[in-house]
Structures are given as structure tokens and as C-alpha cells.
Design a protein around this motif. Sequence first.
Motif, PDB file in Angstrom:
ATOM      1  N   SER A  53       0.999  -1.167   0.034  1.00 45.73           N
ATOM      2  CA  SER A  53      -0.169   0.152  -0.125  1.00 45.73           C
ATOM      3  C   SER A  53       0.838   1.402   0.012  1.00 45.73           C
ATOM      4  CB  SER A  53      -0.752   0.164   1.102  1.00 45.73           C
ATOM      5  OG  SER A  53      -1.725  -1.287   1.321  1.00 45.73           O
ATOM      6  N   VAL A  54       1.893   1.195   0.830  1.00 46.74           N
ATOM      7  CA  VAL A  54       2.724   2.440   0.868  1.00 46.74           C
ATOM      8  C   VAL A  54       3.398   2.471  -0.620  1.00 46.74           C
ATOM      9  CG1 VAL A  54       5.060   3.379   1.839  1.00 46.74           C
ATOM     10  CG2 VAL A  54       3.362   2.119   3.363  1.00 46.74           C
ATOM     11  N   GLU A 110      -6.218  13.376   3.647  1.00 45.97           N
ATOM     12  CA  GLU A 110      -6.361  12.031   4.258  1.00 45.97           C
ATOM     13  C   GLU A 110      -5.376  11.909   5.390  1.00 45.97           C
ATOM     14  OE1 GLU A 110      -7.907   9.366   3.193  1.00 45.97           O
ATOM     15  OE2 GLU A 110      -8.784  10.232   1.489  1.00 45.97           O
ATOM     16  N   LYS A 111      -4.575  13.109   5.496  1.00 44.71           N
ATOM     17  CA  LYS A 111      -3.809  13.078   6.839  1.00 44.71           C
ATOM     18  C   LYS A 111      -2.745  11.844   6.808  1.00 44.71           C
ATOM     19  CE  LYS A 111      -6.336  16.574   9.243  1.00 44.71           C
ATOM     20  NZ  LYS A 111      -6.380  17.212   8.004  1.00 44.71           N
ATOM     21  N   LEU A 112      -2.151  11.973   5.560  1.00 46.70           N
ATOM     22  CA  LEU A 112      -1.336  10.598   5.545  1.00 46.70           C
ATOM     23  C   LEU A 112      -0.148  10.514   6.376  1.00 46.70           C
ATOM     24  CD1 LEU A 112      -1.544   8.220   4.017  1.00 46.70           C
ATOM     25  CD2 LEU A 112      -0.293   9.257   2.041  1.00 46.70           C
ATOM     26  N   VAL A 113       0.543  11.708   6.683  1.00 46.91           N
ATOM     27  CA  VAL A 113       1.868  11.956   7.476  1.00 46.91           C
ATOM     28  C   VAL A 113       1.536  11.154   8.985  1.00 46.91           C
ATOM     29  CG1 VAL A 113       3.477  13.348   8.388  1.00 46.91           C
ATOM     30  CG2 VAL A 113       2.723  13.804   6.032  1.00 46.91           C
ATOM     31  N   PRO A 114       0.495  11.583   9.663  1.00 43.26           N
ATOM     32  CA  PRO A 114       0.355  11.267  10.839  1.00 43.26           C
ATOM     33  C   PRO A 114       0.157   9.700  11.026  1.00 43.26           C
ATOM     34  CG  PRO A 114      -1.103  13.249  10.688  1.00 43.26           C
ATOM     35  CD  PRO A 114      -0.456  12.730   9.256  1.00 43.26           C
ATOM     36  N   GLN A 115      -0.562   9.205   9.858  1.00 43.98           N
ATOM     37  CA  GLN A 115      -0.620   7.717   9.879  1.00 43.98           C
ATOM     38  C   GLN A 115       0.516   6.994   9.700  1.00 43.98           C
ATOM     39  OE1 GLN A 115      -3.931   5.977   7.640  1.00 43.98           O
ATOM     40  NE2 GLN A 115      -4.481   7.873   6.960  1.00 43.98           N
ATOM     41  N   LEU A 119       7.319   9.478   3.245  1.00 46.45           N
ATOM     42  CA  LEU A 119       7.571  10.682   4.030  1.00 46.45           C
ATOM     43  C   LEU A 119       8.019  11.610   3.437  1.00 46.45           C
ATOM     44  CD1 LEU A 119       8.061   9.039   7.840  1.00 46.45           C
ATOM     45  CD2 LEU A 119       5.927  10.498   6.836  1.00 46.45           C
ATOM     46  N   ARG A 120       9.354  11.149   2.814  1.00 45.70           N
ATOM     47  CA  ARG A 120      10.297  12.116   1.917  1.00 45.70           C
ATOM     48  C   ARG A 120       9.247  12.977   1.100  1.00 45.70           C
ATOM     49  NH1 ARG A 120      14.323   9.234   0.984  1.00 45.70           N
ATOM     50  NH2 ARG A 120      14.748   8.669  -1.254  1.00 45.70           N
ATOM     51  N   ILE A 121       8.447  12.069   0.193  1.00 42.70           N
ATOM     52  CA  ILE A 121       7.771  12.946  -0.994  1.00 42.70           C
ATOM     53  C   ILE A 121       6.848  13.956  -0.334  1.00 42.70           C
ATOM     54  CG2 ILE A 121       6.199  12.383  -2.696  1.00 42.70           C
ATOM     55  CD1 ILE A 121       7.793   9.604  -3.051  1.00 42.70           C
ATOM     56  N   SER A 159       3.869  19.334   7.044  1.00 39.14           N
ATOM     57  CA  SER A 159       4.098  17.817   6.913  1.00 39.14           C
ATOM     58  C   SER A 159       5.610  17.610   7.373  1.00 39.14           C
ATOM     59  CB  SER A 159       4.169  17.232   5.701  1.00 39.14           C
ATOM     60  OG  SER A 159       2.990  17.507   4.737  1.00 39.14           O
ATOM     61  N   SER A 160       6.624  18.580   7.089  1.00 39.05           N
ATOM     62  CA  SER A 160       7.840  18.435   7.549  1.00 39.05           C
ATOM     63  C   SER A 160       8.026  18.457   8.993  1.00 39.05           C
ATOM     64  CB  SER A 160       8.841  19.335   7.037  1.00 39.05           C
ATOM     65  OG  SER A 160       8.948  19.280   5.779  1.00 39.05           O
TER      66      SER A 160
END
Lengths: 788, 186
Positions: free
Chosen positions: A194-195, A216-221, A256-258, A266-267
Motif C-alpha cells: 500500500s505504501v 487523508e492526513k497521511l503523514v500522521p498515519q 514521508l520524504r515525498i 508535513s515536515s
Amino acid sequence: MPAPIRLRELIRTIRTARTQAEEREMIQKECAAIRSSFREEDNTYRCRNVAKLLYMHMLGYPAHFGQLECLKLIASQKFTDKRIGYLGAMLLLDERQDVHLLMTNCIKNDLNHSTQYVQGLALCTLGCMGSSEMCRDLAGEVEKLLKTSNSYLRKKAALCAVHVIRKVPELMEMFLPATKNLLSEKNHGVLHTSVVLLTEMCERSPDMLAHFRKNEKLVPQLVRILKNLIMSGYSPEHDVSGISDPFLQVRILRLLRILGKSDDDSSEAMNDILAQVATNTETSKNVGNAILYETVLTIMDIKSESGLRVLAINILGRFLLNNDKNIRYVALTSLLKTVQTDHNAVQRHRSTIVDCLKDLDVSIKRRAMELSFALVNGNNIRGMMKELLYFLDSCDPEFKADCASGVFLAAEKYAPSKRWHIDTIMRVLTTAGSYVRDDSVPNLIQLITNSVEMHAYTVQRLYKALLDDISQQPLVQVASWCIGEYGDLLVSGQCEEEEPIQVTEDEVLDVLEGLLVSNLSTPVTRGYSLTAIMKLSTRFSSVNRIKKVVSIYGSSIDVELQQRAVEYNALFKKYDHMRPALLERMPIMEKSASNGPTEIVQTNGETEPSVVEPKHLPPVTQPVNQANDLLDLLGGNDVVPVIQTTMPTKPASAGGELLDLLGDLSLSAIPPMTAYNKNGLKIDFTFERANPNPNIAVITIHASNSTEADMTDFVFQAAVPKTFQLQLLSPSSNVVPALNQGTVTQVIRVLNPQKQQLRMRIKLTYTLKGSPVQDLAEVNNFPPQSWQ
Amino acid sequence: MPFASFCGTTHSFISHSHCVSQLLCLSVISSFQMQFMLLFSRQGKLRLQKWYVPLSDKEKKKITRELVQTVLARKPKMCSFLEWRDLKVVYKRYASLYFCCAIEDQDNELITLEIIHRYVELLDKYFGSVCELDIIFNFEKAYFILDEFLLGGEAQETSKKNVLKAIEQADLLQEVRHLMKSMWGR
């Protein structure tokens, strides 16, 4: 018909073949058998035959006649058949052939098969080699499977979706809903794939990227998942040397880098977890370092705070000291990427980097070299250059050209003194002289010319180098040129910088003539040495010897050499009066731009080139006329030398702009004037304005002779102040007929951009009744219209 | 690394004669992808080839030949990575077999070494102390295992146990003579 032999038996048989021919014979025999078996549509043994065919294909033999058989196997109901059939399809078919499309229907059916392993085969094949057409047709099926609760299928569907998106990017949108709760899965396989899928989508589409960040608030997930991986206890299923699922950790860090790139929020949200990973990961094995490496890449790419960046660079610094050369390699690669942005931090590791120049591995050496050049600055130039020159001495030939270029560039930028600069160049030329780039020769010549106080020292060192070795052409060319230019300094024994050597004119000419005859010299080098010899005719007294050499080469097979010799001969015979002027010392050349060599080759293309595009000065091989005496009289460097074309050949560069600028000549009412009138020689000036450039004045001189005898070998020369530029075109003749029976005309073009008052100094030489006459005069009575 | 312009949805190749340009063409935006994996012996004999990008047979042969030569020429003291054309090649020798992966510019070489190592572990577990002969005589199994571990060049399963379990189950299925929907109904 006996049963076809088994796969393993065939393999065994083929391996007994002792020669290529024997093997080929066996293979041909077996292929024939297989072909007839295929013709008979034998269902039982088709699988076995295709498997054998795949083996022979791996050995390099053609197997295209098995393509359709693979399709039949895929359509079979037996799992064994399907397994081999799909394998065969992946090995033998490719999307350039229309045959592959026949698979589409089978794959579609198998994607919906009741057995997950069959579905798996279909997903795998589609995800490895599906063409865009197939992907279009089957994307819907894949999307369906992406939503299944069966994790075995879900993970495969995710990677299959990645492939579909790569082939048909517009289909990306349709997978979006299915990604909604992918990350809440517990299954690592699904998480990992998935990642990967999310990474692919974010990379491809800025809209997707924004969506995943904000909505989607992907970073916290991701942060949460990563945290669990690190904090959770030992998990035998995913453990690699004490680290929990490093593959997943790396992929998360990459995503996370992207997400963090160019995005402050996000950073910031990932700052802590990155610090945690960076400090807590076990570094004793490769796997830990793989994670650290990915972490460093992420930290450097996002908007991380400075403390984190320093931490990252320090990790790289520690990598440099690692025993494992692989780790050292990735450290150098990463440092190369960051050296521009975090220069000071990388400088701290300079000595370690320089040590890597001595590494045994070619890739490490190359990176260390590139990085070293990037770290050179005014403070460390002496020390760094010592190391780099030592490296140049001992490195493989593949490095020498780049290293030499790098040294020249660094030396030019940061040389602490002219002497040091010349010494460094000498060192490069003598140790790696044959690897130096062609454009270095004119650049070096220009450099040497402009280091006026070093001329004696330079020519002496170059002469000594020539005595040792004449095989390295760039060295020989530069040395020839210098000897030709400064040979008088050489024989006069005037050297301040070091002990002057005692050398005679004959010895110098011996060396130069030696270059002409040597097999080691290229035609270009020969040209250089012939010209040098010629120039020495005005600096040395052994003119006769030089005349002899020059006349010999007048019949050389080499056309270039022949032409030069012929022209120089003519110089001796017909234009001897011009020879001193023509062959005089070079002026200081204007530096146009950074004349460094072309950019250092960066093998991974990461670092921005640190060099400006070089502007070349044309190699100065034609003798250039310049009135040094006139310059002195008008007051040192105040005056720009004049370039006179005595032969109707191309003019040297300085006058070029005037030629280009000259448009239609149009008359305007500027009155003519008499510039000189003495001893029967009268010179008048007439004026024209060049359109469209009003800054150029076109002056035509008219020389007339009122004496009873012709004035022969007439040469007119002129010099103007520095703010002007001047060009003389060819004269109509060099004989001014007696008793005003005719005039010699010559055109002068003067560029006067600052519109200053025009002044000119002129020098006249001619022969009257056998005696040479020379005179100098200043012309100040120019009409105002000629320069306003 | 220069980006080629994407070839369009019908995926008609830009007609470069040089096959590496095609490799570049495909790696348009995604810079993380394993392009291929090769297994070969110390004599340069190919034992397995898995291609994750479409290339003609001729091109594959050419790449294989060149890369095998390059890797075999490496000295033991050198690192496991080399730049080859515009790709990065990660290789490691296990006994008499070289495992060689071509990855892209942005990929992590160190984790690729782990991927290679994981594959060797899987082979080892499956065959029991795997050696080159196992791979020669059971090459199709080596492919099956690889295809349960990687898909499209990416790892699909990070648990060793799960990969081996799936292979085991699939092997069992080969024993069954026919697959019938009614027997295995879902």
C-alpha cells in the motif's frame, strides 16, 4: 510415440555436452521432438515440453514457437499447467507482439478464479508485463481485488495497480477510493504494498499529493505505523537482525520524504520520528544502515530544522568511517548531493573524504574526487591541492582527465599566488600531461601570458620539462609556445624565482627541432614548434639556422606545416622588414569569462556543475602585429595594440567586432585632413561614418610621394589610446610611386564608444633609394566631427 | 538522470536503437524501480532472468552479456554497487552464483542488498541449504519463489514465513488433478 523426456533428464543430458556444437545438436533434436508434440496438440505433456523449452531459452536458444503453447497452458484447468503457462508468458511474450493480447481474457477469468493461488498467478503476470491495452481492460478487476479482505490478494492487487498506473497514468483516479483504509491493515504485506502504491500516486500527481497531505492526513498515519515498528518488541515474523520489518520502514521513510518535500507542516509533523529513527537504529549491520541511509535522504530532502540536518550529515560522516565499503560508497554519494546546500557541515568531514581518495574501489575513488573538488576553497587550497595532485599521480587513467580539469579550475579560482599557480599547472602537465583536455592548452597559454613577472620562471621550468619528456602533447605544445615567446629570457639566464639555467640558443633550437622530427609529436605540436622557431628569429641571433629549418619544411608533406613554412619563408624573403613587428611579444590577453575547463563529469548527475561554460580564446598561432614601441611612447598600458592584417587572411579576434559592426558606409561631411607631411611623404586622412554604428569612424589614408624615387616596402602603423579600438585593413600596395604618380591607400576603422577626442600615433617605415627610413608622428588634428 | 518524455498511453516506443534509452523511457517519473534481476555463475552462465521492463529478446541478450562481463570483471575488494549506463547495479556473490539487480537512480542500494539476501534465504529454506545445482535443476521453482516475494520489482511480502507458506500451498495444488469451482467454492 514415446513420452517426451522429463525436464530434469533433459537438463542432465544437456549438461553432459562437452562442446557448444554438441549442445546445439542436442537442443535441436529436442526442439524437433517438442515441435512435433505441439503439432499433435498433446495436452498431457504440453506443460513438460514448455518447461523444457524455457530451459533451452535460458541457454540462449530461440523458443518463440512455444508462445501459443503458453497461452494454451494458461487456459488449462490444471494448476501445474497454469503455473508453467504464466511463467512461459512472462519469459517468452512481450507487449510488442500482438500475441500477448490473447492472454487478456484468460487473465480476466483467472482474476476471478475461486482459488487464490490462481488469482495470484494472474495478478503477478499482469503486474509484471501487462501492456497498456491489457491494463486498460483489466484495471477494473484489479481495483475490485484491491478492496478484498483477503490480504494475500490485496497486497498483490496493490502492486498490480502500481503497474497499471505506470502504464496508463490516467487510470490513477479510479484506484483512489480503494486506498482509503489500506493503511489500517495489520498485515505487513498489505501495508508495504500500500505504501508503494501511495508513493507511486503521490509522485505522479501533484493533486494526489496534495490530497493525501491535506485530506487523508497521511503523514500522521505513517508516523504512527513507523513508531509502532520501532517501539514494538521482537516480532519473529518480520525481524531482520533485531530490526522490525526494515523493508516497510524504508518505504515509509521514502513516502514521508515525498510528502514532506516543500511542505512545512508535513515536515514538522515528521521531525520527531525522523530524529528518533536516526538516533535509535542499530548500526552494526547493513540492514540498520539501510534504514539510516533512507532517513538521511529524507531529512535532507524535506524542510527539516537545522539540528536535524546536522544530525543527518554526522550520520554520513560516521558512514565514511565504516569498515564496510558499501556504506562508505553511499555516504560519499549522499554527501555529494548535499555539499552545495550544507557546505559547512560537509567541510567538517573533509579529511575523511580526502582519505577515501586512497580507497581501492573505483566508484569510491571517483566520488571522493568529485566531493574533494566541491570542498576546495580559498582556505584549504594548498592542503587540498597537495592531496589531489598526489591522487592525480597515482590514479587510474580514467580519472586523469577529470582530475586535471578539476585541478586547473580550482587553481584558477583559489590560487594563493601566481608562482603557486604556475607550479601547479606544471605539476599537472608533467604528471598527467597526455590526459589534459585539448582546450586547456590555449587557456594555459593565456594564463602564462598574463603572469608577466613569471615569464622567465615559467619558460625555464617548461624547458627543463621538455628535456625530460616530449611525449605528452599538451605539455609540449605549451612549452613550445612559451619558448617561442620567451626564449630570449631563457638564454639570458634571468630568473628570479629559482636558479637560472645556462642554455645556449643552439641548445634551445635543438630541442625545438627535435620536436619537429620526433615521431611522438602530433601535427598540431609540430605546428607549435615551427612557429616557436620562427618567433625566435627575432629573439635569437642564429637567424640563418632558423631560416634553414623553415625552408626545409616548405616542402613538408604535412599541408599545415608546409603552409606555415612557406609563409614564414616569405616573411624572410619579401617582408623581412615586417618580421620584427610581426613576431613581437604577445600583449596581455583580455579575459572574457571564467576560462576554466568544462564541468567535471558527475557520474550520478546529482551535483550541480560548479563551473561556468568556458569561453575559448582561439589558439593564437598566427603571428600578431602589435606596435610595442608605439605603446611605450604613448605611455605604457594606455594604448591598445593594433591588429594589422598584412596578408589577406582572417584577422585575429580583436578586430572582429568592428568587422561585424560595419554596415553600409555612408558619406557624411567630415572634412579630410593631412596627418603627416615630411621628407616628401604626405599622408592624408579622409573620413566616413559607418552606418548603423555611429561610434565607428572609417578613415582612409592616402599616402603620396613627391620625391624622385619610389618608396618601397612602405608600412603604415597606427596606435590609439586605450578607450579606442582600431583595425587596419590591407594596404593597396607597399610601393608609393615617385613624383605623386599614385597613392597607397589603406583603411583604418576606429571604434570610439566613449566619444573621446581621437588621437593617434603613427609609425612609417619605407625604403628610399636603398636606405631604410622610419619615422614616428602624433596626429592630433582630427576634425571634431570624426569623433563626436 | 535525464527524464525522457512519456511515450503516451498506447505505449508506442520512442524508436531508439539503443536499448538503454528504452529503459530510461520507461522510468519516466518513478525513480524507484527494480528494472531486472539476473542470476549467473562465475563462468557467466545465466541461471535466472527476471525482467520488470519490456525489452526485446535481442536487447535483453545484449544487456545480459554486457552486464555479466562487467560484474565478473570486478575485483573482490570492490563495493557491491556500480554505475552502469544510467542505472545502478547492486550485486552480491553467494557461493558460485552472482545475484545482480538493476535499480534506478533514487533507489536505496543498501536495502536492495537486503532484498537479495531475503531471496537467498527463501531459496535456502525451500531447498534446504541451496546450491547452484538446485537452481539449475529447479529453475522454475526459483521463479515461483521469486514471484511470491517480488511483484513488478517490489516486495509484496516482507514475512519470510508467509512467502514460504504460499509456495508450499501452491505446490500442494499441483498434486490436485483438476481445479473445479464446485470443490473449492468460496
